[in-house]
Motif scaffolding. Structure first.
Motif, PDB file in Angstrom:
ATOM      1  N   THR A  47      45.245  45.742  37.081  1.00 47.99           N
ATOM      2  CA  THR A  47      46.517  46.604  38.516  1.00 47.99           C
ATOM      3  C   THR A  47      46.587  47.773  38.237  1.00 47.99           C
ATOM      4  N   ARG A  56      43.701  46.115  42.644  1.00 49.55           N
ATOM      5  CA  ARG A  56      43.372  45.503  41.381  1.00 49.55           C
ATOM      6  C   ARG A  56      41.248  46.079  41.338  1.00 49.55           C
ATOM      7  N   TYR A  82      45.620  44.707  46.861  1.00 59.14           N
ATOM      8  CA  TYR A  82      46.386  43.220  45.636  1.00 59.14           C
ATOM      9  C   TYR A  82      48.320  43.215  46.165  1.00 59.14           C
TER      10      TYR A  82
END
Length: 83
Positions: A47, A56, A82
């Motif tokens: 991340t 991500r 993400y």
């Protein structure tokens, strides 16, 4: 735990990279990160935060031989949104 990394370049992924990754992995590459020489962090499936958003990384980072590349970056990794 957040780890700041200096001198990372962020660029939109190319149309070819987006299409290839979508066909191969089902993931949409939005940005490509260029990682500076000497960095030893693990960039696979991590991340990351930039532009006040969470992203991500995915796939195996592409890496060149540091001594053979003239600029400051030797590795690149793709990332997707993400949420």
């Amino acid at each position: 735990m957040e780890i700041p990394v200096d001198n990372v370049l962020i660029a939109p992924s190319s149309t070819e990279d987006i299409t290839n990754q979508l066909n191969l992995t089902g993931r949409k590459a939005v940005y490509t990160l260029a990682i500076p020489k000497g960095d030893s962090h693990d960039w696979q499936n991590r991340t990351v935060k930039f532009f006040n958003e969470t992203w991500r990384t995915f796939g195996i980072p592409q890496e060149g031989i540091e001594a053979m590349i003239p600029l400051e970056w030797h590795k690149k990794v793709m990332c997707e949104r993400y949420e």
